[in-house]
Motif scaffolding. Structure first.
Motif, PDB file in Angstrom:
ATOM      1  N   GLU A  50       9.793   7.710 -17.801  1.00 55.50           N
ATOM      2  CA  GLU A  50      10.028   6.292 -17.515  1.00 55.50           C
ATOM      3  C   GLU A  50       8.741   5.511 -17.767  1.00 55.50           C
ATOM      4  OE1 GLU A  50      12.644   4.472 -16.953  1.00 55.50           O
ATOM      5  OE2 GLU A  50      14.042   6.146 -16.765  1.00 55.50           O
ATOM      6  N   SER A  51       8.843   4.423 -18.477  1.00 57.20           N
ATOM      7  CA  SER A  51       7.651   3.646 -18.857  1.00 57.20           C
ATOM      8  C   SER A  51       7.127   2.822 -17.679  1.00 57.20           C
ATOM      9  CB  SER A  51       7.968   2.726 -20.027  1.00 57.20           C
ATOM     10  OG  SER A  51       8.805   1.652 -19.607  1.00 57.20           O
ATOM     11  N   GLN A  52       5.858   2.500 -17.763  1.00 59.73           N
ATOM     12  CA  GLN A  52       5.253   1.625 -16.761  1.00 59.73           C
ATOM     13  C   GLN A  52       5.935   0.263 -16.753  1.00 59.73           C
ATOM     14  OE1 GLN A  52       2.233   2.486 -14.595  1.00 59.73           O
ATOM     15  NE2 GLN A  52       3.571   4.210 -15.027  1.00 59.73           N
ATOM     16  N   GLN A  53       6.401  -0.186 -17.913  1.00 58.46           N
ATOM     17  CA  GLN A  53       7.078  -1.480 -17.993  1.00 58.46           C
ATOM     18  C   GLN A  53       8.403  -1.450 -17.227  1.00 58.46           C
ATOM     19  OE1 GLN A  53       5.738   0.163 -20.600  1.00 58.46           O
ATOM     20  NE2 GLN A  53       4.032  -1.186 -21.099  1.00 58.46           N
ATOM     21  N   VAL A  54       9.172  -0.372 -17.378  1.00 62.59           N
ATOM     22  CA  VAL A  54      10.435  -0.245 -16.636  1.00 62.59           C
ATOM     23  C   VAL A  54      10.149  -0.209 -15.142  1.00 62.59           C
ATOM     24  CG1 VAL A  54      12.331   1.346 -16.089  1.00 62.59           C
ATOM     25  CG2 VAL A  54      11.781   0.820 -18.475  1.00 62.59           C
ATOM     26  N   LEU A  55       9.143   0.564 -14.749  1.00 64.74           N
ATOM     27  CA  LEU A  55       8.803   0.650 -13.326  1.00 64.74           C
ATOM     28  C   LEU A  55       8.327  -0.696 -12.799  1.00 64.74           C
ATOM     29  CD1 LEU A  55       7.039   4.125 -13.364  1.00 64.74           C
ATOM     30  CD2 LEU A  55       9.387   3.590 -12.649  1.00 64.74           C
ATOM     31  N   ARG A  56       7.495  -1.392 -13.577  1.00 62.79           N
ATOM     32  CA  ARG A  56       7.024  -2.727 -13.174  1.00 62.79           C
ATOM     33  C   ARG A  56       8.200  -3.672 -12.994  1.00 62.79           C
ATOM     34  NH1 ARG A  56       4.815  -5.514 -17.978  1.00 62.79           N
ATOM     35  NH2 ARG A  56       7.059  -5.631 -18.291  1.00 62.79           N
ATOM     36  N   ASP A  57       9.086  -3.715 -13.977  1.00 61.73           N
ATOM     37  CA  ASP A  57      10.229  -4.624 -13.908  1.00 61.73           C
ATOM     38  C   ASP A  57      11.134  -4.288 -12.725  1.00 61.73           C
ATOM     39  OD1 ASP A  57       9.191  -5.805 -16.167  1.00 61.73           O
ATOM     40  OD2 ASP A  57      10.682  -4.942 -17.539  1.00 61.73           O
ATOM     41  N   THR A  58      11.257  -3.021 -12.412  1.00 65.03           N
ATOM     42  CA  THR A  58      12.059  -2.591 -11.267  1.00 65.03           C
ATOM     43  C   THR A  58      11.436  -3.077  -9.965  1.00 65.03           C
ATOM     44  OG1 THR A  58      12.853  -0.671 -12.489  1.00 65.03           O
ATOM     45  CG2 THR A  58      13.061  -0.598 -10.083  1.00 65.03           C
ATOM     46  N   LEU A  59      10.124  -2.934  -9.842  1.00 62.18           N
ATOM     47  CA  LEU A  59       9.441  -3.418  -8.642  1.00 62.18           C
ATOM     48  C   LEU A  59       9.609  -4.926  -8.486  1.00 62.18           C
ATOM     49  CD1 LEU A  59       6.126  -1.349  -8.721  1.00 62.18           C
ATOM     50  CD2 LEU A  59       8.078  -1.045  -7.179  1.00 62.18           C
ATOM     51  N   ASN A  76       8.458  12.849  -9.691  1.00 63.94           N
ATOM     52  CA  ASN A  76       8.145  12.893 -11.114  1.00 63.94           C
ATOM     53  C   ASN A  76       7.985  11.504 -11.726  1.00 63.94           C
ATOM     54  OD1 ASN A  76       7.416  14.854 -12.941  1.00 63.94           O
ATOM     55  ND2 ASN A  76       9.444  15.092 -13.813  1.00 63.94           N
ATOM     56  N   LEU A  77       8.243  10.438 -10.963  1.00 65.77           N
ATOM     57  CA  LEU A  77       7.972   9.088 -11.452  1.00 65.77           C
ATOM     58  C   LEU A  77       6.478   8.812 -11.318  1.00 65.77           C
ATOM     59  CD1 LEU A  77      10.781   6.773 -10.000  1.00 65.77           C
ATOM     60  CD2 LEU A  77      10.413   7.386 -12.390  1.00 65.77           C
ATOM     61  N   ALA A  78       5.866   8.345 -12.372  1.00 64.66           N
ATOM     62  CA  ALA A  78       4.425   8.066 -12.368  1.00 64.66           C
ATOM     63  C   ALA A  78       4.188   6.661 -11.820  1.00 64.66           C
ATOM     64  CB  ALA A  78       3.860   8.204 -13.784  1.00 64.66           C
ATOM     65  N   MET A  79       4.176   6.541 -10.506  1.00 61.37           N
ATOM     66  CA  MET A  79       4.144   5.239  -9.851  1.00 61.37           C
ATOM     67  C   MET A  79       2.880   4.973  -9.038  1.00 61.37           C
ATOM     68  SD  MET A  79       6.048   2.452  -9.238  1.00 61.37           S
ATOM     69  CE  MET A  79       7.792   2.674  -9.189  1.00 61.37           C
ATOM     70  N   ALA A  80       2.034   5.957  -8.795  1.00 64.91           N
ATOM     71  CA  ALA A  80       0.925   5.804  -7.845  1.00 64.91           C
ATOM     72  C   ALA A  80      -0.008   4.653  -8.206  1.00 64.91           C
ATOM     73  CB  ALA A  80       0.148   7.118  -7.724  1.00 64.91           C
ATOM     74  N   ARG A  81      -0.494   4.623  -9.425  1.00 66.90           N
ATOM     75  CA  ARG A  81      -1.427   3.561  -9.832  1.00 66.90           C
ATOM     76  C   ARG A  81      -0.721   2.208  -9.821  1.00 66.90           C
ATOM     77  NH1 ARG A  81      -2.559   0.801 -14.303  1.00 66.90           N
ATOM     78  NH2 ARG A  81      -0.945   1.890 -15.459  1.00 66.90           N
ATOM     79  N   LEU A  82       0.484   2.169 -10.351  1.00 69.28           N
ATOM     80  CA  LEU A  82       1.241   0.930 -10.431  1.00 69.28           C
ATOM     81  C   LEU A  82       1.567   0.376  -9.039  1.00 69.28           C
ATOM     82  CD1 LEU A  82       2.637  -1.130 -12.249  1.00 69.28           C
ATOM     83  CD2 LEU A  82       4.649   0.361 -12.235  1.00 69.28           C
ATOM     84  N   ALA A  83       1.855   1.249  -8.084  1.00 64.96           N
ATOM     85  CA  ALA A  83       2.153   0.803  -6.722  1.00 64.96           C
ATOM     86  C   ALA A  83       0.956   0.089  -6.114  1.00 64.96           C
ATOM     87  CB  ALA A  83       2.571   1.992  -5.855  1.00 64.96           C
ATOM     88  N   GLY A  84      -0.241   0.612  -6.342  1.00 59.71           N
ATOM     89  CA  GLY A  84      -1.443  -0.053  -5.837  1.00 59.71           C
ATOM     90  C   GLY A  84      -1.638  -1.435  -6.435  1.00 59.71           C
ATOM     91  N   ILE A  85      -1.347  -1.570  -7.708  1.00 60.60           N
ATOM     92  CA  ILE A  85      -1.451  -2.869  -8.381  1.00 60.60           C
ATOM     93  C   ILE A  85      -0.393  -3.827  -7.835  1.00 60.60           C
ATOM     94  CG2 ILE A  85      -1.164  -4.041 -10.610  1.00 60.60           C
ATOM     95  CD1 ILE A  85      -2.257  -1.406 -11.907  1.00 60.60           C
ATOM     96  N   ALA A  86       0.840  -3.346  -7.714  1.00 60.60           N
ATOM     97  CA  ALA A  86       1.944  -4.183  -7.228  1.00 60.60           C
ATOM     98  C   ALA A  86       1.685  -4.678  -5.806  1.00 60.60           C
ATOM     99  CB  ALA A  86       3.257  -3.410  -7.298  1.00 60.60           C
ATOM    100  N   GLU A  87       1.086  -3.831  -5.008  1.00 58.63           N
ATOM    101  CA  GLU A  87       0.780  -4.216  -3.627  1.00 58.63           C
ATOM    102  C   GLU A  87      -0.112  -5.457  -3.602  1.00 58.63           C
ATOM    103  OE1 GLU A  87       0.526  -0.950  -0.397  1.00 58.63           O
ATOM    104  OE2 GLU A  87      -1.505  -1.615  -0.826  1.00 58.63           O
ATOM    105  N   PHE A  88      -1.071  -5.506  -4.491  1.00 60.94           N
ATOM    106  CA  PHE A  88      -1.970  -6.663  -4.579  1.00 60.94           C
ATOM    107  C   PHE A  88      -1.182  -7.926  -4.949  1.00 60.94           C
ATOM    108  CE2 PHE A  88      -4.598  -9.440  -7.231  1.00 60.94           C
ATOM    109  CZ  PHE A  88      -5.559  -9.803  -6.311  1.00 60.94           C
TER     110      PHE A  88
END
Length: 125
Positions: A50-59, A76-88
């Motif tokens: 799953e792409s970072q873009q799909v995960l971003r759009d989902t968030l 197995n979803l690579a979300m750790a870094r993106l979650a920290g960014i989204a939190e901000f």
């Protein structure tokens, strides 16, 4: 901060039957699942694709003023870094399962280190 959270949104890599189990788990734990998006990944291996873009759009889609936190399940979803960014950007907790697992393992072993860049769980708790 986390102790007051009751209304959550959840992102999963699962099919609807798996999503129902996630809702039941969080409901049984005392949370209200306000919104859930299951990505319906076709196989366990494809979850990692799953792409970072799909995960971003989902968030972004999950983020609603009534949601107090967003939680990602499915290791197995690579979300750790993106979650920290989204939190901000969202100014609310966005908790990735792998970050939570790492945090729990550290704390259970007496390691109280604070780690920056992966969200408030590792930085503040």
């Amino acid at each position: 901060k986390y102790g007051d959270i009751k209304r959550i949104a959840v992102v999963t890599p699962y099919m609807p039957v798996g999503d129902q189990n996630v809702i039941k788990f969080f409901t049984d734990c005392g949370f209200e699942v306000v919104n859930l998006i299951g990505l319906k990944c076709k196989s366990p291996m494809l979850i990692a694709h799953e792409s970072q873009q799909v995960l971003r759009d989902t968030l972004i889609e999950l983020n609603d003023p009534s949601v107090e936190a967003i939680v990602q399940v499915g290791t197995n979803l690579a979300m750790a870094r993106l979650a920290g960014i989204a939190e901000f950007w969202f100014d609310k907790p966005v908790i990735a399962i792998n970050t939570a697992t790492y945090w729990w393992a550290l704390r259970q072993n007496g390691i109280e280190d604070k780690v920056e860049g992966w969200g408030s769980l590792l930085l503040e708790h």
